[in-house]
Structure formats: C-alpha cells, structure tokens
Scaffold this motif. Structure first.
Motif, PDB file in Angstrom:
ATOM      1  N   HIS A  71      38.122-100.036  12.693  1.00  0.00           N
ATOM      2  CA  HIS A  71      39.498-100.537  12.695  1.00  0.00           C
ATOM      3  C   HIS A  71      40.416 -99.741  11.780  1.00  0.00           C
ATOM      4  O   HIS A  71      41.641 -99.788  11.942  1.00  0.00           O
TER       5      HIS A  71
ATOM      6  N   GLN B   4      46.059-107.190  15.406  1.00  0.00           N
ATOM      7  CA  GLN B   4      44.675-107.223  15.850  1.00  0.00           C
ATOM      8  C   GLN B   4      44.251-108.638  16.229  1.00  0.00           C
ATOM      9  O   GLN B   4      43.586-108.854  17.255  1.00  0.00           O
TER      10      GLN B   4
ATOM     11  N   LEU C  51      38.631-100.809  20.167  1.00  0.00           N
ATOM     12  CA  LEU C  51      37.844-100.697  21.393  1.00  0.00           C
ATOM     13  C   LEU C  51      36.407-101.142  21.193  1.00  0.00           C
ATOM     14  O   LEU C  51      35.868-101.914  22.000  1.00  0.00           O
TER      15      LEU C  51
ATOM     16  N   ALA D 132      41.672 -93.387  19.277  1.00  0.00           N
ATOM     17  CA  ALA D 132      42.972 -93.742  19.834  1.00  0.00           C
ATOM     18  C   ALA D 132      43.148 -95.259  19.900  1.00  0.00           C
ATOM     19  O   ALA D 132      44.261 -95.775  19.710  1.00  0.00           O
ATOM     20  N   ASP D 133      42.077 -95.966  20.154  1.00  0.00           N
ATOM     21  CA  ASP D 133      42.101 -97.430  20.232  1.00  0.00           C
ATOM     22  C   ASP D 133      41.040 -97.958  19.271  1.00  0.00           C
ATOM     23  O   ASP D 133      39.863 -98.070  19.624  1.00  0.00           O
ATOM     24  N   ARG D 134      41.444 -98.258  18.070  1.00  0.00           N
ATOM     25  CA  ARG D 134      40.473 -98.593  17.030  1.00  0.00           C
ATOM     26  C   ARG D 134      39.818 -99.962  17.215  1.00  0.00           C
ATOM     27  O   ARG D 134      38.816-100.256  16.565  1.00  0.00           O
TER      28      ARG D 134
ATOM     29  N   GLU E 275      38.442 -91.841  22.439  1.00  0.00           N
ATOM     30  CA  GLU E 275      39.069 -93.122  22.757  1.00  0.00           C
ATOM     31  C   GLU E 275      38.856 -94.157  21.655  1.00  0.00           C
ATOM     32  O   GLU E 275      39.667 -95.075  21.490  1.00  0.00           O
ATOM     33  N   TYR E 276      37.760 -94.019  20.858  1.00  0.00           N
ATOM     34  CA  TYR E 276      37.513 -94.964  19.769  1.00  0.00           C
ATOM     35  C   TYR E 276      38.400 -94.683  18.556  1.00  0.00           C
ATOM     36  O   TYR E 276      38.501 -95.522  17.655  1.00  0.00           O
TER      37      TYR E 276
ATOM     38  N   ALA F 277      45.699-109.550  19.558  1.00  0.00           N
ATOM     39  CA  ALA F 277      45.008-108.885  20.658  1.00  0.00           C
ATOM     40  C   ALA F 277      43.630-109.484  20.902  1.00  0.00           C
ATOM     41  O   ALA F 277      43.222-109.723  22.056  1.00  0.00           O
TER      42      ALA F 277
ATOM     43  N   ARG G 171      36.115-104.912  20.836  1.00  0.00           N
ATOM     44  CA  ARG G 171      36.278-105.577  22.130  1.00  0.00           C
ATOM     45  C   ARG G 171      35.015-105.439  22.976  1.00  0.00           C
ATOM     46  O   ARG G 171      34.591-106.398  23.642  1.00  0.00           O
TER      47      ARG G 171
END
Length: 687
Positions: free
Chosen positions: A187, A246, A204, A200-202, A197-198, A249, A207
């Motif tokens: 995070h 966070q 991910l 760019a989207d911390r 991608e991990y 989301a 989730r």
C-alpha cells in the motif's frame, strides 16, 4: 455496587455500551470488545498450542466478544519470529480453540498474514520477500522483490489458511495489513517502488487476497481486515487522507465485515502498541474518519491503547467505532467485560501500558504475561488465585510495596485474616516512587488497585511500623503466617564524592520530584547517572529538564536507556531526551565528583573528561533490605528483599508466597531458603 465511572452507587441503569452484542454477518458477538492478535510465544513448533487455547478461552469466559488469534504466516518461507504460527500447521489447534470457546459465544477469527520485508531470515534461512528491494528500517536487511509466482503463492496461502480455519470451526479470519504486514508494504510509497500493475495500483494485491479468501470461506463466515491508516511518514507513506480512499474502495467490494483501524509503519512500528508516554485511545480521530469513509458498509474497531472501560465506552457512545480492541487491557484483566457488565468497572485490574511483560517479540522468547496479572500466559500450569484455603490463618505481611500488597490480597482472597505493616506513611513502595515523570503516572494505578482490593477484602494496614525479629517470633508462636516484602536499600557507589556533593539516590530523588519541586537539588547542572540503562533514569532526566534544570545523562552504554528496547520505548525515549535538551554522555563512567564538576571516563579508551555537575542523581542498582530476614533466615520473602528487580517479579513472588501459606497448613511454618527465594516452586507454580 460500583458505577461505570468507579464512583460508589447502584449498578448503571443501562449496561455499558461495550457489553452490548454486535451482529457480524451471520454471527452475534456477546460484547463489543475485541481481543486482538499479538505475539505470545505460546506456540509448540509453529502450531496453535494448548497454551494458546487456555489463554484465549480465559478471555472468552471473561466476556470478550471477538478474539483474533495470533497472526499465522500463510507461507512457510515467512517466519518472522521463532514461535510464529504457520497457518498450514494450525488446523488442529484452531479446532480445539473453537470447541473451548463455544460455550461462551465468543466469535473467534484466525489471524492470517505475511511479514514481508519486516520479517526475519534467521529461522527460514531464506531471503525475505517484499514489494521492492527496500531495506527494513529496523533490521537493515534487504528483501528480494516479489515476482508474479511469489505473489500468486501468497494469495493462495491466504485462501488456504482461511479455508482451514473455517473448516476447523472458527467464525472467520482477519487479514493483516497493519504496521508489520506485507500487504501494508504494498500500500505504501515507502516500500512499494514497483513499475508493474502492483505499483500502479497499490491495493491490487489486497483486493486479490480478499477476493480469494471470501471465495474460500463462503458467504457465512466473517472477514476482517486490520489496516494501517497512517504510517506517520507523510512524505511517502500512507496518510489518513489516502487511507480514507482505501477504506472507501475496500468497503465497496462488499467482501468485508470488519475493519480494525491501526497506525504505524516501517519507521514507526512502536506507534502501534506504544507505552504510556502516548495517551490512551490515541486513534480516536483516525478511527472516526475511517468509519465515516466506510459509510456503514462494515463494522469498524478502534485500536490504540484502549485500556480503560470509561474511555472505551465513551468511544462507542460517541460513534467513533462499533467495537473496541482492548488487547493489553484483557491481558491485565481477562474478566474486564464481565466486571463491566456487573457494574464493577472500578475493580478491573489496570493496564499500565508499560509493555514490560506483554511485548515479547525479542530474542529471549519470553512467554506473554502481565506485570499485574502474572498468571496471564500461564493458564495451563498455574494454580488459580480464586478459592478458599481449607485452614484460615492469621497472616502478617511486612512491607507495603507491590510484593507485599499482592501477598496480602491473595491471602485475604483465600480466607486468611491479614495484617500488612509498612514503615512508610503510604503504600506502594518502589513502584509508587517510580510513578513520577512524564508518561509514568500510570504505574501508580496498580498500587492503588492492589490497595483498594486489600481494603475491600478486610486487610488491616499498620503504617509507620517497624517490625522486629521479636515481633516475628511472637507471630510465629501464635500460629501466624509471615511473609517478608521489605524492599531494597541503596547500594554503595563506586566513585568518590565530598559530603557536600554526595549523590542523591534515585528513590529519594523520585520522592522529591513527586513533591513537585526540583529546587531541592543544588543550583547548577544535574548529572543523572544510569549504569542500569533502565526507565527510572530516563524519567528523572525528563522531569528535571521539564523543570528547567540543565541535565546530563551519563551511561556506560552506546545509547541511553538500553533496556527500553524490550518495551519498544528506546527510540521514542531518546527522541524525548533530545527534544528536552538532555545531554547524553554515552560510553562513560563517573570516576569522581566534586568542585562543581564530574570526571567521566570513556569505557573504551579510558580517556577522561569533565562536565559541569552541581548534583548527582544516582540510578544505579540497589541491594535487598534483608536485615530482618538475616535475623530469621528461612522466613518466606518476596520481591526486592530477595533481589531488587521489577514489579513483575515482585507481584509474582508475592502471589507465590501467599499461595504457599495455604499449601503449608500442617507443615513446619518455616520453608527452605531456596523455596523462599522462589527457586524451588517451578516455572508456573502459584502464579
């Protein structure tokens, strides 16, 4: 009965909010008090052990609404400390625990996590894995960057551990994304520098974990998330504003039932469960903000030194949270909820927030316990305090410190007629004296609690009474049980000083500080001598500096307050000293005092130097007060009169000696010297 605020009176018209039930998915917790995950060193190998089961079951019997077990690693290469549980090995232990708590209705969740770059390679003998190769601030060890197959294995490990826990009969699981967790490291911009991608989207990975876990446990089980919402590093770490996004989301996924709000990160791990230098319920505002962000889509728990019933109840009443995590408070008193429900909140044994016995993640591998309740962590092997001895006796306890007070309390609890004498005008001994200075006031709460319990149980107090050997002879002749808890005396000092510059011993100095004035010391620079490296010298130095005195702390160690590393207060204490303007004279011994200066010697080189010194407060070791014992060797004794140590040993030995009184009925009243010193009773006997 006693009101919730501790005042005399009838039971509250309405029960405290923390005793009310709380619905979590298909289950209902019997109270709104959570017993959170923490290191215990109770594991056998890496399994949930019988000691774990007894430890948690005792809190369930005391009214805990939700219990989260010690966080278990979801992959075998994550081995953050020697006795860290491994989820794959915990199935049988979880099942035994589920059966043990079922009669109490407590919701039990399995703690699941991965320490990532904040773990240890000492036990796995393998590289640490983390989002990015960023060295841990504490260990300085550099982890390897997780690749896709490693990420997939971690997601699968969370799912497998969750499925095993639910199959074992637990109500669900809690996923760790707190201050020491791999998920938090993903995070945070402090530790996640990835270009994929991990990065760019911390969120991910979190989730993916939550989605896989929900699929593994089904729709009926409870899913909780322990989330760091402030890393206290706003230049790159997670801030409360980012955490609110966070929470929004993650709550929007519809997977979670419970969110536990925490703070702390790689540069502030001690902020998670700090000592009493941090005010209790410090996360109130942070939790309220996250509850607003959650917008009613899940329940929210307040964590952060929630140790007092009134403060916990106020947080619930004010809408800060839906439940409160009171982990250290329930280590100190497993019956906290039951007492609050009965209107006896004033009788809850206080948590001192000292971290002395409940913080166990260090290389000594101590068993989790509590200064005021040494039976905690030893439930499978200790004799209970409750109950009445078959033969009630008169008992005389000599000494009014924590050892004497605990001995008197336990004797009275077990039906004996107890008199406690002290040559002082107040109760508390060294612990009362140590409760002076910033952040140390809570130490007096244990003394006050012990004294109140003794008074409630009918213990007779005799103040300013000097007991002689003849008094003990007369007591023994009358069949009275005797326990000595006479404390300690000043030890001789190793450096010369003229009479007008004689060092002030730490305990008299603390009494002077308690009186509220630093002017009793001569004007000019004050040297606080700390050959022990403990909290007393730090507290005195802080108090004197706050009173406007010029203070130097002299220690032979490379850092001031070395022993504070065991409680997590080492770095914070040195920060406080620097902020207060206290000069730290490190690697130094005092060799001479006089003429307005102190001569220091470097412990490495022997080089000498002088510093200004109008007065010395000496915080060195003390010696047992054993004059009375030497006149009657073999008399049972406890605490500092055996060997000056800490309040933990004092309370434990006071309890052991009291329990031995009942066990000794019909036997010769004097016990062997070794047994009196506590060496013949076994590790857990009489806790």
């Amino acid at each position: 009965m006693t009101a919730i605020d501790g005042s005399p009176g009838a039971s509250p018209a309405t029960p405290p909010a923390l005793t009310r039930p709380l619905a979590l998915r298909a289950r209902t917790a019997p109270s709104r008090v959570l017993f959170g995950p923490h290191e215990t060193n109770l594991a056998r190998r890496r399994e949930i052990s019988d000691r774990h089961v007894a430890y948690y079951a005792r809190r369930a019997a005391g009214g805990a609404g939700v219990i989260v077990t010690e966080t278990a690693s979801v992959t075998a290469d994550d081995w953050p400390y020697e006795r860290a549980p491994l989820a794959a090995d915990c199935g049988q232990g979880w099942a035994t625990l589920a059966a043990a708590v079922r009669p109490h209705g407590t919701i039990v969740l399995a703690g699941l996590g991965h320490a990532g770059g904040q773990g240890s390679s000492a036990y796995s003998q393998a590289a640490l894995w983390a989002p990015s190769p960023v060295a841990d601030a504490a260990s300085r060890e550099l982890p390897a960057e997780l690749e896709r197959d490693g990420i997939d294995a971690i997601v699968a490990g969370f799912a497998a551990g969750a499925a095993l826990a639910v199959a074992a009969g637990l109500a669900g699981v809690e996923i760790d994304a707190g201050p020491l967790a791999l998920l938090r490291q993903f995070h945070s911009g402090l530790t996640n520098h990835r270009g994929d991608e991990y990065g760019a989207d911390r969120l991910l990975l979190t989730r993916e974990v939550l989605t896989a876990v929900r699929a593994a446990i089904g729709d009926e089980a409870i899913l909780s998330l322990r989330l760091c919402c402030d890393e206290l590093a706003p230049w790159a770490g997670v801030t409360p504003e980012q955490a609110a996004e966070q929470v929004d989301a993650l709550a929007g996924l519809g997977l979670l039932d419970l969110l536990v709000v925490t703070r702390g990160g790689p540069y502030s791990t001690t902020a998670y469960r700090p000592t009493s230098h941090t005010a209790p319920t410090f996360n109130r505002d942070l939790c309220a903000a996250m509850r607003t962000a959650a917008a009613g889509r899940l329940s929210v728990a307040l964590q952060g030194s929630v140790v007092d019933v009134a403060a916990a109840d106020a947080a619930l009443a004010d809408g800060v949270a839906d439940l409160v995590e009171m982990t250290r408070a329930q280590i100190a008193d497993p019956e906290l909820v039951a007492k609050a429900r009965a209107g006896d909140a004033a009788r809850v044994r206080p948590c001192l927030l000292c971290n002395q016995a409940c913080r166990v993640r260090d290389n000594r591998n101590p068993i989790v316990s509590c200064v005021g309740e040494p039976r905690s962590g030893h439930e499978t092997e200790d004799l209970p305090v409750e109950g009445t001895d078959a033969r009630a006796r008169d008992a005389l306890v000599v000494g009014g410190g924590p050892a004497g007070l605990e001995a008197a309390r336990v004797l009275a609890t077990r039906g004996h007629r107890v008199t406690l004498t002290t040559n002082d005008t107040v109760l508390g001994g060294a612990l009362r004296g140590a409760a002076v200075g910033p952040g140390r006031e809570r130490l007096a709460l244990l003394v006050d609690w012990l004294a109140a319990e003794c008074e409630r149980l009918g213990v007779r107090f005799r103040f300013e009474k000097t007991v002689t050997a003849a008094d003990l002879d007369a007591a023994e002749a009358a069949g009275t049980a005797v326990i000595l808890a006479t404390g300690s005396v000043t030890a001789g000092r190793a450096y010369p000083a003229p009479p007008d510059a004689a060092p002030v011993d730490s305990w008299p100095a603390l009494s002077l500080l308690e009186a509220g004035t630093a002017d009793v010391l001569p004007g000019g620079p004050v040297v606080v001598h700390d050959p022990v490296g403990g909290p007393v010298a730090i507290g005195i130095a802080e108090w004197l500096a706050a009173a406007g005195r010029d203070v130097a702390l002299v220690t032979p160690d490379q850092v001031a307050g070395t022993l504070l590393s065991l409680t997590g207060d080492l770095a914070p204490a040195n920060t406080r000293l620097a902020q207060a303007g206290v000069r730290r004279e490190l690697r130094a011994l005092i060799r001479e005092v006089g003429d307005g200066r102190a001569v220091l010697e470097d412990v490495w080189t022997g080089a000498r130097r002088e510093i200004g010194c109008a007065a010395v407060v000496d915080c060195g070791h003390r010696l047992p007060r054993e004059d009375l014992y030497l006149e009657r060797p073999g008399t049972p004794r406890a605490g500092d009169c055996v060997a000056p140590r800490t309040a933990l040993e004092a309370v434990l030995e006071g309890r052991r000696r009291a329990l031995e009184v009942g066990a000794a009925a019909g036997r010769p009243r004097r016990v062997p010297v070794a047994a009196a010193a506590g060496t013949a009773t076994g590790e857990g006997a009489g806790r």
